[in-house]
Write a protein that holds these residues in place. Structure first.
Motif, mmCIF file in Angstrom:
data_model
loop_
_atom_site.group_PDB
_atom_site.id
_atom_site.type_symbol
_atom_site.label_atom_id
_atom_site.label_comp_id
_atom_site.label_asym_id
_atom_site.label_seq_id
_atom_site.Cartn_x
_atom_site.Cartn_y
_atom_site.Cartn_z
ATOM 1 N N ASP A 100 116.833 64.971 -19.988
ATOM 2 C CA ASP A 100 115.830 63.971 -20.342
ATOM 3 C C ASP A 100 114.608 64.192 -19.453
ATOM 4 N N ASP A 101 113.483 63.594 -19.806
ATOM 5 C CA ASP A 101 112.292 63.720 -18.973
ATOM 6 C C ASP A 101 112.560 63.160 -17.586
ATOM 7 N N MET A 102 112.102 63.885 -16.558
ATOM 8 C CA MET A 102 112.309 63.453 -15.181
ATOM 9 C C MET A 102 111.069 63.733 -14.354
ATOM 10 N N VAL A 103 111.022 63.106 -13.188
ATOM 11 C CA VAL A 103 109.942 63.332 -12.245
ATOM 12 C C VAL A 103 110.553 63.892 -10.968
ATOM 13 N N VAL A 104 110.009 65.025 -10.514
ATOM 14 C CA VAL A 104 110.497 65.663 -9.288
ATOM 15 C C VAL A 104 109.353 65.733 -8.290
ATOM 16 N N GLU A 105 109.619 65.264 -7.082
ATOM 17 C CA GLU A 105 108.625 65.352 -6.018
ATOM 18 C C GLU A 105 109.113 66.347 -4.971
ATOM 19 N N MET A 106 108.242 67.292 -4.625
ATOM 20 C CA MET A 106 108.581 68.290 -3.615
ATOM 21 C C MET A 106 107.336 68.580 -2.786
ATOM 22 N N ASN A 107 107.465 68.469 -1.479
ATOM 23 C CA ASN A 107 106.348 68.725 -0.554
ATOM 24 C C ASN A 107 105.124 67.868 -0.879
ATOM 25 N N GLY A 108 105.388 66.627 -1.304
ATOM 26 C CA GLY A 108 104.295 65.708 -1.591
ATOM 27 C C GLY A 108 103.627 65.904 -2.926
ATOM 28 N N VAL A 109 104.108 66.855 -3.725
ATOM 29 C CA VAL A 109 103.538 67.130 -5.047
ATOM 30 C C VAL A 109 104.507 66.629 -6.115
ATOM 31 N N ILE A 110 103.969 65.950 -7.122
ATOM 32 C CA ILE A 110 104.796 65.381 -8.181
ATOM 33 C C ILE A 110 104.747 66.294 -9.413
ATOM 34 N N PHE A 111 105.933 66.614 -9.946
ATOM 35 C CA PHE A 111 106.062 67.452 -11.134
ATOM 36 C C PHE A 111 106.750 66.649 -12.235
ATOM 37 N N ASN A 112 106.168 66.649 -13.409
ATOM 38 C CA ASN A 112 106.785 66.008 -14.568
ATOM 39 C C ASN A 112 107.621 67.060 -15.301
ATOM 40 N N VAL A 113 108.927 66.882 -15.263
ATOM 41 C CA VAL A 113 109.837 67.851 -15.868
ATOM 42 C C VAL A 113 110.217 67.367 -17.267
ATOM 43 N N PRO A 114 109.921 68.139 -18.304
ATOM 44 C CA PRO A 114 110.236 67.710 -19.670
ATOM 45 C C PRO A 114 111.703 67.937 -20.024
#
Length: 235
Positions: free
Chosen positions: A186-200
């Motif tokens: 499912d769609d998720m949000v991943v944060e790494m090193n202060g950067v936010i990535f929208n994972v489809p």
């Protein structure tokens, strides 16, 4: 077992009956360094990692093969067969060295080969230009017991069940940055090193989402399963 190399879909001994001669060299790549010297000073600054991780030159792999047959004519035919096998790769291909199990090189013969002939036999020496790193054959997190290298591998999960905010750690035990393939239910949000990535939902890959060498802390928010597919690369 007689050691050899597997390249371009064929094995040097199993398919051609040739053995390796002494003189194999697995070259070590050099770092690409970018230095700027301060005028009127003994100081210099290293900008090699200004736009990302440290880059490396290609590496040279040198193999020598014993070419022998029942007559000079047959030996010449065998030599021609081997040279065409090695040269006709259409770009870099996977090269497996039997003495380095679990890894492969991406390599290509670019320069001319050398053949030292002694009537009915000779030694063919070939230089491959290869990608700087050898690549693991199996992905991180695999559980194939007989393929685990306790000195080089890391035991780690790469697939996670997420029910709300979740913190996980991924280890890149290789040398360069690695861009994983992410699969999410499912769609998720991943944060790494202060950067936010929208994972489809489904499979995705972003050149901006890279795992640095060492520990990578991820904060994941969503619901469902998410996995990271990547292969370590070592010098």
């Amino acid at each position: 077992m007689i050691f050899g190399i597997n390249f371009n879909g064929k094995h040097s001994y199993n398919n051609f009956g040739i053995t390796l001669a002494p003189g194999k060299t697995i070259g070590i790549p050099s770092k690409n360094k970018i230095f700027v010297t301060v005028p009127f000073s003994n100081q210099k600054y290293d900008f090699s990692e200004l736009y990302g991780d440290q880059t490396y030159t290609e590496r040279t792999l040198t193999y020598s093969f014993n070419i022998k047959d029942q007559s000079k004519k047959h030996m010449t035919t065998k030599k021609t067969e081997i040279i065409n096998w090695l040269m006709n790769s259409n770009g870099k291909q996977k090269l497996y060295d039997d003495t380095i199990p679990g890894y492969y090189f991406l390599a290509e013969v670019e320069d001319e080969s050398a053949f030292n002939e002694n009537w009915e036999d000779g030694i063919l020496t070939v230089n491959f230009e290869a990608y700087p790193f050898m690549i693991a054959e199996y992905p991180e997190g695999h559980d194939i017991w007989n393929e685990i290298n306790f000195d080089l591998d890391a035991f780690q999960p790469v697939e996670f069940e997420v029910n709300g905010p979740t913190d996980v750690t991924l280890l890149n035990v290789g040398t360069p940055d690695i861009t994983p393939i992410i699969t999410a239910s499912d769609d998720m949000v991943v944060e790494m090193n202060g950067v936010i990535f929208n994972v489809p939902t489904g499979e995705s890959k972003s050149k901006d989402f890279v795992l640095k060498s060492g520990e990578n802390s991820l904060h994941i928010d969503g619901n469902g399963s998410i996995s990271f597919l990547f292969y370590k690369e070592l010098i």
